[in-house]
Scaffold this motif. Structure first.
Motif, PDB file in Angstrom:
ATOM      1  N   ASN A 152       0.825  -1.209   0.000  1.00  0.00           N
ATOM      2  CA  ASN A 152       0.000   0.000   0.000  1.00  0.00           C
ATOM      3  C   ASN A 152       0.859   1.260   0.000  1.00  0.00           C
ATOM      4  O   ASN A 152       0.492   2.280  -0.584  1.00  0.00           O
ATOM      5  N   ARG A 153       2.027   1.200   0.640  1.00  0.00           N
ATOM      6  CA  ARG A 153       2.934   2.357   0.598  1.00  0.00           C
ATOM      7  C   ARG A 153       3.511   2.537  -0.805  1.00  0.00           C
ATOM      8  O   ARG A 153       3.669   3.664  -1.278  1.00  0.00           O
ATOM      9  N   ALA A 154       3.826   1.421  -1.454  1.00  0.00           N
ATOM     10  CA  ALA A 154       4.322   1.502  -2.830  1.00  0.00           C
ATOM     11  C   ALA A 154       3.268   2.120  -3.735  1.00  0.00           C
ATOM     12  O   ALA A 154       3.580   2.959  -4.591  1.00  0.00           O
ATOM     13  N   VAL A 155       2.022   1.729  -3.559  1.00  0.00           N
ATOM     14  CA  VAL A 155       0.933   2.303  -4.350  1.00  0.00           C
ATOM     15  C   VAL A 155       0.831   3.802  -4.112  1.00  0.00           C
ATOM     16  O   VAL A 155       0.654   4.597  -5.052  1.00  0.00           O
ATOM     17  N   ALA A 156       0.959   4.226  -2.862  1.00  0.00           N
ATOM     18  CA  ALA A 156       0.880   5.653  -2.544  1.00  0.00           C
ATOM     19  C   ALA A 156       1.988   6.430  -3.251  1.00  0.00           C
ATOM     20  O   ALA A 156       1.763   7.538  -3.763  1.00  0.00           O
ATOM     21  N   ARG A 157       3.191   5.871  -3.297  1.00  0.00           N
ATOM     22  CA  ARG A 157       4.295   6.546  -3.998  1.00  0.00           C
ATOM     23  C   ARG A 157       4.007   6.660  -5.492  1.00  0.00           C
ATOM     24  O   ARG A 157       4.335   7.656  -6.142  1.00  0.00           O
ATOM     25  N   ILE A 158       3.410   5.602  -6.045  1.00  0.00           N
ATOM     26  CA  ILE A 158       3.104   5.631  -7.482  1.00  0.00           C
ATOM     27  C   ILE A 158       2.037   6.673  -7.770  1.00  0.00           C
ATOM     28  O   ILE A 158       2.092   7.380  -8.793  1.00  0.00           O
ATOM     29  N   TYR A 159       1.061   6.809  -6.898  1.00  0.00           N
ATOM     30  CA  TYR A 159       0.073   7.880  -7.040  1.00  0.00           C
ATOM     31  C   TYR A 159       0.769   9.249  -7.053  1.00  0.00           C
ATOM     32  O   TYR A 159       0.475  10.107  -7.897  1.00  0.00           O
ATOM     33  N   GLU A 160       1.682   9.463  -6.104  1.00  0.00           N
ATOM     34  CA  GLU A 160       2.382  10.747  -6.013  1.00  0.00           C
ATOM     35  C   GLU A 160       3.201  11.015  -7.277  1.00  0.00           C
ATOM     36  O   GLU A 160       3.208  12.133  -7.802  1.00  0.00           O
ATOM     37  N   LEU A 161       3.888   9.999  -7.765  1.00  0.00           N
ATOM     38  CA  LEU A 161       4.679  10.173  -8.982  1.00  0.00           C
ATOM     39  C   LEU A 161       3.776  10.490 -10.173  1.00  0.00           C
ATOM     40  O   LEU A 161       4.091  11.373 -10.982  1.00  0.00           O
ATOM     41  N   THR A 162       2.662   9.775 -10.278  1.00  0.00           N
ATOM     42  CA  THR A 162       1.737  10.017 -11.385  1.00  0.00           C
ATOM     43  C   THR A 162       1.232  11.451 -11.360  1.00  0.00           C
ATOM     44  O   THR A 162       1.173  12.127 -12.400  1.00  0.00           O
ATOM     45  N   ASN A 163       0.858  11.933 -10.180  1.00  0.00           N
ATOM     46  CA  ASN A 163       0.384  13.313 -10.065  1.00  0.00           C
ATOM     47  C   ASN A 163       1.460  14.300 -10.479  1.00  0.00           C
ATOM     48  O   ASN A 163       1.177  15.310 -11.159  1.00  0.00           O
ATOM     49  N   ALA A 164       2.707  14.060 -10.089  1.00  0.00           N
ATOM     50  CA  ALA A 164       3.803  14.960 -10.449  1.00  0.00           C
ATOM     51  C   ALA A 164       4.034  14.951 -11.961  1.00  0.00           C
ATOM     52  O   ALA A 164       4.286  16.005 -12.569  1.00  0.00           O
ATOM     53  N   LEU A 165       3.930  13.791 -12.578  1.00  0.00           N
ATOM     54  CA  LEU A 165       4.125  13.702 -14.031  1.00  0.00           C
ATOM     55  C   LEU A 165       2.991  14.378 -14.782  1.00  0.00           C
ATOM     56  O   LEU A 165       3.215  15.040 -15.807  1.00  0.00           O
ATOM     57  N   ILE A 166       1.761  14.208 -14.297  1.00  0.00           N
ATOM     58  CA  ILE A 166       0.621  14.884 -14.938  1.00  0.00           C
ATOM     59  C   ILE A 166       0.783  16.393 -14.831  1.00  0.00           C
ATOM     60  O   ILE A 166       0.531  17.135 -15.792  1.00  0.00           O
ATOM     61  N   LYS A 167       1.214  16.870 -13.673  1.00  0.00           N
ATOM     62  CA  LYS A 167       1.439  18.305 -13.485  1.00  0.00           C
ATOM     63  C   LYS A 167       2.505  18.820 -14.453  1.00  0.00           C
ATOM     64  O   LYS A 167       2.357  19.901 -15.055  1.00  0.00           O
ATOM     65  N   ALA A 168       3.562  18.052 -14.626  1.00  0.00           N
ATOM     66  CA  ALA A 168       4.624  18.458 -15.558  1.00  0.00           C
ATOM     67  C   ALA A 168       4.123  18.449 -16.993  1.00  0.00           C
ATOM     68  O   ALA A 168       4.461  19.339 -17.790  1.00  0.00           O
ATOM     69  N   ARG A 169       3.311  17.474 -17.350  1.00  0.00           N
ATOM     70  CA  ARG A 169       2.774  17.407 -18.711  1.00  0.00           C
ATOM     71  C   ARG A 169       1.876  18.599 -19.001  1.00  0.00           C
ATOM     72  O   ARG A 169       1.866  19.159 -20.114  1.00  0.00           O
ATOM     73  N   GLU A 170       1.119  19.030 -18.003  1.00  0.00           N
ATOM     74  CA  GLU A 170       0.179  20.141 -18.196  1.00  0.00           C
ATOM     75  C   GLU A 170       0.869  21.494 -18.194  1.00  0.00           C
ATOM     76  O   GLU A 170       0.245  22.517 -18.463  1.00  0.00           O
ATOM     77  N   ALA A 171       2.173  21.530 -17.907  1.00  0.00           N
ATOM     78  CA  ALA A 171       2.891  22.801 -17.767  1.00  0.00           C
ATOM     79  C   ALA A 171       3.536  23.275 -19.067  1.00  0.00           C
ATOM     80  O   ALA A 171       4.419  24.125 -19.046  1.00  0.00           O
ATOM     81  N   ARG A 172       3.099  22.698 -20.194  1.00  0.00           N
ATOM     82  CA  ARG A 172       3.722  23.020 -21.475  1.00  0.00           C
ATOM     83  C   ARG A 172       5.239  22.901 -21.351  1.00  0.00           C
ATOM     84  O   ARG A 172       5.968  23.882 -21.367  1.00  0.00           O
ATOM     85  N   PRO A 173       5.722  21.709 -21.199  1.00  0.00           N
ATOM     86  CA  PRO A 173       7.122  21.508 -20.815  1.00  0.00           C
ATOM     87  C   PRO A 173       8.119  21.982 -21.864  1.00  0.00           C
ATOM     88  O   PRO A 173       7.881  21.908 -23.075  1.00  0.00           O
ATOM     89  N   SER A 174       9.218  22.463 -21.335  1.00  0.00           N
ATOM     90  CA  SER A 174      10.360  22.787 -22.178  1.00  0.00           C
ATOM     91  C   SER A 174      10.960  21.489 -22.702  1.00  0.00           C
ATOM     92  O   SER A 174      10.570  20.395 -22.281  1.00  0.00           O
ATOM     93  N   ALA A 175      11.939  21.620 -23.593  1.00  0.00           N
ATOM     94  CA  ALA A 175      12.573  20.420 -24.144  1.00  0.00           C
ATOM     95  C   ALA A 175      13.216  19.604 -23.033  1.00  0.00           C
ATOM     96  O   ALA A 175      13.126  18.370 -23.005  1.00  0.00           O
ATOM     97  N   ALA A 176      13.872  20.288 -22.084  1.00  0.00           N
ATOM     98  CA  ALA A 176      14.533  19.578 -20.987  1.00  0.00           C
ATOM     99  C   ALA A 176      13.511  18.915 -20.068  1.00  0.00           C
ATOM    100  O   ALA A 176      13.680  17.773 -19.636  1.00  0.00           O
ATOM    101  N   LEU A 177      12.412  19.621 -19.779  1.00  0.00           N
ATOM    102  CA  LEU A 177      11.383  19.053 -18.919  1.00  0.00           C
ATOM    103  C   LEU A 177      10.670  17.902 -19.628  1.00  0.00           C
ATOM    104  O   LEU A 177      10.295  16.905 -19.007  1.00  0.00           O
ATOM    105  N   ALA A 178      10.513  18.038 -20.957  1.00  0.00           N
ATOM    106  CA  ALA A 178       9.913  16.947 -21.722  1.00  0.00           C
ATOM    107  C   ALA A 178      10.774  15.695 -21.644  1.00  0.00           C
ATOM    108  O   ALA A 178      10.263  14.571 -21.573  1.00  0.00           O
ATOM    109  N   ALA A 179      12.097  15.865 -21.635  1.00  0.00           N
ATOM    110  CA  ALA A 179      12.997  14.720 -21.503  1.00  0.00           C
ATOM    111  C   ALA A 179      12.816  14.070 -20.141  1.00  0.00           C
ATOM    112  O   ALA A 179      12.771  12.837 -20.012  1.00  0.00           O
ATOM    113  N   ALA A 180      12.720  14.897 -19.099  1.00  0.00           N
ATOM    114  CA  ALA A 180      12.503  14.356 -17.750  1.00  0.00           C
ATOM    115  C   ALA A 180      11.144  13.664 -17.666  1.00  0.00           C
ATOM    116  O   ALA A 180      11.001  12.612 -17.033  1.00  0.00           O
TER     117      ALA A 180
END
Length: 869
Positions: A731-759
């Motif tokens: 369940n802790r692993a699942v919670a971390r994956i939720y947090e990572l997914t949210n961070a990636l969605i936030k980055a995708r919605e931020a019109r990423p730069s080329a460097a951020l797109a690579a990350a």
């Protein structure tokens, strides 16, 4: 692609076929990689898997897929605990054969398990009802018989009058058969036993090394083995016309309470009881009543304490001129100690219950700390805790342990009937394992009874002794006894007419070594020792805590017996053990009080208020308590319906995410729907990231703060999920994956730069790999969308950059005169003088100082700042 919803009904069968064709999960014994063996307790083929199976096997599959990604040669097999009474009873009800019923169920359950996408090596599949399996069990039985680990003797047994078979003590629940529910009786039968009691001390001390087992399981096994040091003590009998016996030998773990003795108790099966009952009809009737109950300790503890005054009396061994009555008591077992005790009611609850019932004296001899000896009395509860001895002559003032040693020395120096009156002795509660079952559907015990040669083993060249298929269940009892020809044979030694043993083995024998057979399931011998020794012990074993005594203790014994007979080279079968919680669900009742399944219930919510109605009739439904899923209360959820409706990955994800795995998980429709929504979020994220991948430069500039920050989140998630899976914190692993997914969605919605797109591209690829152990079908589909080569099931675990796990900044608490007043975030390793300057400039600190100058500022680098004013 990005506009399409993920369809598990299409994707899951597709990837299961791909894995099968690629033999992705087939394990070979000659693979040079580090071996890792993960095993879930194999199921009984009842015909359907339930949600408890889904949870159990999902957990094991996460462990298996993770360690495979870590580059290990993972063994993850599956089989069927296929013998037993349910199949025989089902055959009787359906007028069919237990084998047909069992094999049909195996095929149905195998299809269900395959639909879950488990990474199982099905080439190693075994079923304990097949002669190819049980012939090796028979072979080992013969080896163990030759090694003196098996015995046949007459003993009191628990008899289930409905199933018409013997039950082990552990199979008697509240005085009733664990399957039939019928009140258990005691009978005297000749039975086959494994001599597990010979291993009592070894099994006990071995628990100390099982550091990866739950402590509660180790405690349960310690209690069941039940080591106790006590004193054998002779009580001289007053002369009586009723018997020529001159003394009674008791065993006691509390010799320190001897001055408080008020009776001597005998087992209903004690030889003196038997002799007295021969001429006393009332005592014989009392003994018969005792025999109508099981011998399980738990049953005896809960039963009303009853006794029968024999009329005999013994001399009190330490109080001159005093005598004690001799009772037969229903709670005393003949096979523990000597089958006789002395009762000190003040300090043993069973003795107290008997004493109150029959008006015997209750004399306290252990004084609680700070209690007044002049007024201390015993009410309805015996005092069993620490204290000092009183009312006990030469023992007064001693601690319990000192009094035990003192009284033992006292009695060892005296004699009764020319023998030492006392002798210190160690006893164990653990009894030999009776394996004889008077049923057809089990492994035949491979022995032959000859009038001339006695009882002899079947020659190994004649194995397996195969169950006959043409059996009839028209008569009650064991169908093998009723078979016209099967039991009739010839003695392999003298050739005379002889009889096969018609008892079959307890099905717990079948499950006590299956983990070893998995290591070489096609071998012509029970094991290939060098192969078994390489795989065993099982690195991670997963199953229910209800097996803490029967299955796990028997498996530990059987492994030792296999070692003694040369089949393995180790003592302990399971290195790591995890016991998962149950799957629960609300219960529902109609207005008539009938149980209603969840599929027939519609739930309505208004604020904090919830109500329920029948999906068809609209009638009100009462919402009951949350309980373990059971057919009797109809609060079950069919895994097939969940898989067909939401997909296997959704069911797996919910089971892993809802609560800590050792606790119960409550199945809720809203929880499953939430897991399904998350699946779609990941699918959209992956597709949209793949669409913008061409913006990526392929590298992340250290000058791009957003990209570096995202990479830190990614790599910390990878490291954290690995740590959580290794610690079974799903369940802790699942919670971390939720947090990572949210961070990636936030980055995708931020019109990423080329460097951020690579990350972002790096992060999404790693996210898919983190999902693989838990949502393997979705992970494969996402891996394909990302254009990755091969299967994600074959991909190694993503690497972590250690530099990205290190914090560049640290937050320091600031204390003024010992009280926390503020905190400050500074670069890690900042010199103390610079930290002091920044702290003193803080508005919160200046306000707290009220214009005063600190007498001292102490900076503990990267830890804390203390100001003394």
């Amino acid at each position: 692609m990005s506009g399409e919803r993920y369809n598990p009904r299409e994707s899951e069968p597709k990837w299961q076929k791909v894995w099968d064709e690629a033999k992705s999960f087939v394990t070979t014994n000659d693979d040079p990689r580090e071996p890792y063996y993960v095993l879930e307790m194999f199921p009984y083929p009842s015909g359907r898997i339930h949600m408890g199976h889904v949870r159990n096997y999902a957990m094991g599959d996460v462990v298996a897929r993770y360690h495979r990604a870590r580059g290990k040669n993972v063994l993850h097999p599956m089989g069927w605990d296929a013998f037993g009474l349910p199949a025989e009873n089902a055959a009787i009800e359906r007028k069919s054969h237990p084998g047909s019923w069992t094999r049909q169920n195996i095929e149905a359950m195998k299809a269900q398990l395959k639909s879950m996408g488990l990474s199982i090596d099905w080439t190693r599949e075994i079923a304990t009802c097949e002669p190819s399996y049980y012939q090796h069990q028979q072979s080992m039985f013969i080896d163990m018989l030759a090694a003196g680990l098996v015995t046949r003797k007459s003993s009191k047994v628990n008899w289930d009058p409905v199933d018409m078979t013997v039950l082990a003590n552990e199979q008697v629940i509240d005085g009733k058969g664990w399957r039939s529910g019928a009140p258990v009786e005691q009978r005297e039968l000749t039975q086959w036993f494994f001599k597990i009691s010979d291993f009592a001390e070894d099994l006990l001390t071995g628990l100390d090394g099982l550091t990866q087992w739950p402590e509660k399981v180790r405690i349960m096994q310690r209690n069941w083995i039940g080591k106790s040091e006590g004193l054998r003590l002779l009580f001289a009998l007053e002369p009586s016309e009723k018997t020529d016996v001159t003394s009674i030998e008791v065993f006691t773990t509390r010799p320190d309470t001897i001055f408080g003795a008020s009776f001597v108790g005998l087992s209903p099966d004690h030889p003196l009881t038997t002799a007295l009952a021969a001429s006393n009809a009332d005592l014989a009737a009392f003994v018969a009543e005792c025999h109508r109950h099981g011998t399980a300790t738990e049953t005896l503890e809960k039963a009303e304490k009853q006794g029968f005054d024999t009329g005999l009396r013994v001399k009190h061994p330490v109080i001159e001129g005093e005598t004690l009555p001799v009772y037969v008591a229903n709670f005393i077992l003949m096979d523990y100690g000597t089958g006789a005790i002395f009762g000190c009611p003040a300090h043993d609850q069973r003795d107290l219950d008997l004493a109150r019932k029959y008006g015997l004296s209750v004399k306290p001899v252990v004084l609680p700390p700070d209690a007044d000896p002049a007024s201390f009395e015993i009410g309805n509860e015996a005092y069993v805790d620490a204290g000092n001895i009183f009312n006990s002559g030469f023992l007064d003032g001693l601690s319990i342990d000192d009094a035990k040693a003192r009284i033992a020395a006292h009695f060892e120096a005296l004699t009764v009937d020319g023998k030492p009156q006392g002798k210190v002795e160690v006893n164990y509660r653990l009894r030999d394992w009776g394996i004889s079952r008077q049923r057809y559907w089990g492994c035949p015990i491979p022995v032959i009874h000859c009038e001339v040669c006695g009882t002899i083993p079947v020659p190994k060249k004649d194995l397996p002794v195969v169950l006959p298929d043409d059996v009839s269940f028209d008569k009650p009892g064991n169908a093998l006894d009723h078979h016209p020809t099967w039991k009739h044979t010839h003695c392999p030694q003298c050739g005379a007419a002889a009889r096969r043993e018609t008892d079959t083995m307890d099905t717990f024998v079948d499950s006590s070594w299956y983990f070893a057979r998995f290591t070489a399931p096609d071998a012509p011998t029970p094991t290939v020792p060098e192969v078994a020794n390489r795989w065993l012990p099982v690195n991670q074993y997963i199953g229910g805590v209800e097996h803490a005594i029967l299955h796990l203790l028997y498996s530990r014994f059987f492994t030792r017996a296999m070692k003694a007979t040369g089949h393995v080279g180790l003592d302990e079968p399971f290195q790591g053990l995890f016991t998962q919680g149950m799957v629960t669900h609300e219960t529902y009742r109609s207005e008539k009080g009938e149980w209603v399944p969840p599929t027939d219930v519609v739930l309505d919510a208004s604020g904090d208020q919830r109500s329920a109605r029948h999906a068809v009739t609209g009638a009100p439904i009462a919402i009951g308590s949350v309980e373990k899923m059971s057919k009797s209360k109809k609060n079950v959820v069919d895994p097939d319906e969940i898989v067909s409706g939401y997909g296997a990955d959704t069911a797996r994800w919910f089971m892993l995410s809802d609560s800590p795995p050792e606790r119960d998980v409550q199945w809720t429709e809203s929880g499953v729907e939430g897991a399904s929504r998350f699946q779609q979020r990941v699918w959209r994220l992956v597709n949209e990231t793949a669409a913008i991948a061409e913006q990526s430069t392929g590298t992340v500039s250290e000058n791009d703060a957003d990209a570096v920050a995202l990479r830190k989140i990614i790599h910390r998630a990878v490291a954290g999920v690995a740590q959580d899976i290794e610690g079974l914190g799903f369940n802790r692993a699942v919670a971390r994956i939720y947090e990572l997914t949210n961070a990636l969605i936030k980055a995708r919605e931020a019109r990423p730069s080329a460097a951020l797109a690579a990350a972002l591209s790096e992060g999404v690829a790693k996210l898919v790999q983190l999902l693989n152990p838990m949502m393997p079908h979705l992970a494969e589909s996402c891996w394909e969308v990302l254009g990755k080569q091969g299967l994600v099931a074959d991909a190694l675990w993503p690497e972590v950059d250690p530099a990205l796990l290190v914090d560049d900044e640290v937050t320091l608490p600031i204390q003024i005169n010992g009280k926390r007043r503020a905190e400050i975030t500074v670069p890690k390793g900042l010199p103390a003088a610079d930290v002091e300057a920044l702290v003193l400039a803080l508005e919160a600190v200046q306000k707290a100082l009220e214009g005063k100058t600190p007498k001292k500022v102490v900076v503990v680098q990267d830890r804390i700042v203390n100001l003394v004013v």
